[in-house]
Enzyme design. Structure first.
Site, PDB file in Angstrom:
ATOM      1  N   GLU A 112       0.836  -1.206   0.000  1.00 22.95           N
ATOM      2  CA  GLU A 112       0.000   0.000   0.000  1.00 22.95           C
ATOM      3  C   GLU A 112       0.871   1.256   0.000  1.00 22.95           C
ATOM      4  OE1 GLU A 112      -3.669   1.854   2.684  1.00 22.95           O
ATOM      5  OE2 GLU A 112      -2.155   0.585   3.652  1.00 22.95           O
ATOM      6  N   LYS A 154      -9.712   2.088  -2.137  1.00 27.49           N
ATOM      7  CA  LYS A 154      -9.897   1.602  -0.773  1.00 27.49           C
ATOM      8  C   LYS A 154     -11.206   2.127  -0.190  1.00 27.49           C
ATOM      9  CE  LYS A 154      -7.354   1.603   3.652  1.00 27.49           C
ATOM     10  NZ  LYS A 154      -6.123   2.128   4.301  1.00 27.49           N
ATOM     11  N   CYS A 161      -5.462  -2.998   3.018  1.00 24.17           N
ATOM     12  CA  CYS A 161      -5.120  -2.755   4.421  1.00 24.17           C
ATOM     13  C   CYS A 161      -6.321  -2.794   5.371  1.00 24.17           C
ATOM     14  CB  CYS A 161      -4.356  -1.438   4.540  1.00 24.17           C
ATOM     15  SG  CYS A 161      -3.420  -1.261   6.094  1.00 24.17           S
TER      16      CYS A 161
END
Length: 280
Positions: free
Chosen positions: A41, A121, A162
């Site tokens: 990331e 995300k 994440c």
């Protein structure tokens, strides 16, 4: 399929980060015969001020058109090595209500350099960790809205980033989409990594009955106010039974695992969880 995890220690210098990524990817292909590489990331810029993050970001082009330095670096890796490249995530510059913001965005490129997928995300990291460190990702980033899958070598693959890993409903949606592999880049904190990284990733593999490959940043970086923060590393690949088949340590490195997709159906036939599911 041979998948390589490219574990990096990025900072705020985009050119240095690109060079680090290129070097590790080249090693993984040359020495590990990787067919698919997964970067971490925000590998293109970790730390620094909001302005630094914006400067290191770029507007992404429509698929099929020429992009900026980051976009073309990822596309070129795929073309030069003839591999699938999952670009971890980078800062995508977006305009929202007259303000320049960022999205935390994954790009996937096929071996012919075609953009195969783009994912933003969904869950933003707005927390205070047990040691008192505060994080507010929403101050800079906008959330994504769409659950995203991509076919990689005819394998239905789910995308997450994440903090997404803490939200089981996302992975249930991916399981409903019949994903057989999940790719998840991260910049997990040292403290939460020690407590939750492995157990959450194994849980996601077990509940989806799918392969999970998670690639993290590692080492230290410096925030805008001078605070030094540490990311956890320990990138790993987990099979559909929840067994860790590859785990890296705390240094910049790469590792390769062989993904046997047939193991997905074997696991699902042995324990037919999806057929037994009653609550959505």
């Amino acid at each position: 399929m041979r998948i390589a995890l490219i574990q990096m220690t990025p900072g705020t210098e985009r050119a240095v980060n690109i060079a680090q990524a290129q070097s590790l990817v080249a090693e993984a292909v040359r020495e590990g015969q990787a067919e698919l590489v997964l970067l971490p990331e925000v590998w293109s810029c970790l730390g620094g001020t909001r302005d630094v993050k914006l400067a290191a970001s770029e507007v992404l082009p429509p698929p099929g058109e020429k992009g900026g330095e980051l976009y073309e670096a990822l596309r070129t890796m795929a073309l030069e090595h003839g591999i699938w490249v999952h670009g971890g995530s980078i800062g995508e510059r977006v305009e929202q209500e007259g303000e320049t913001r960022l999205a935390n965005t994954t790009l996937v490129f096929s071996p012919d350099g075609h953009e195969a997928a783009r994912y933003r995300k969904i869950h933003l990291f707005d927390v205070v960790t047990p040691n008192g460190d505060g994080y507010r990702e929403s101050a800079t980033y906008v959330p994504g809205e769409e659950v995203t899958t991509v076919d990689i070598n005819d394998v239905c693959t789910g995308l997450a980033i994440c903090y997404d890993m803490r939200f089981a409903e996302l992975f249930l949606a991916l399981r409903a989409a019949d994903v057989k592999m999940l790719l998840l880049p991260a910049a997990f904190t040292q403290q939460t990594g020690e407590a939750h990284w492995e157990v959450l990733l194994r849980a996601r593999a077990i509940e989806m009955q799918a392969w999970v490959a998670a690639c993290g940043t590692t080492g230290w970086y410096v925030e805008a106010d001078g605070t030094e923060r540490q990311t956890y590393g320990h990138s790993m690949v987990i099979n559909p039974w929840g067994e860790v088949v590859l785990q890296l340590g705390a240094e910049p490195s790469w590792g390769v695992a062989e993904i046997d997709i047939e193991l997905v159906e074997k696991t699902r036939q042995r324990m037919q969880v999806q057929e037994n599911r009653r609550l959505i």
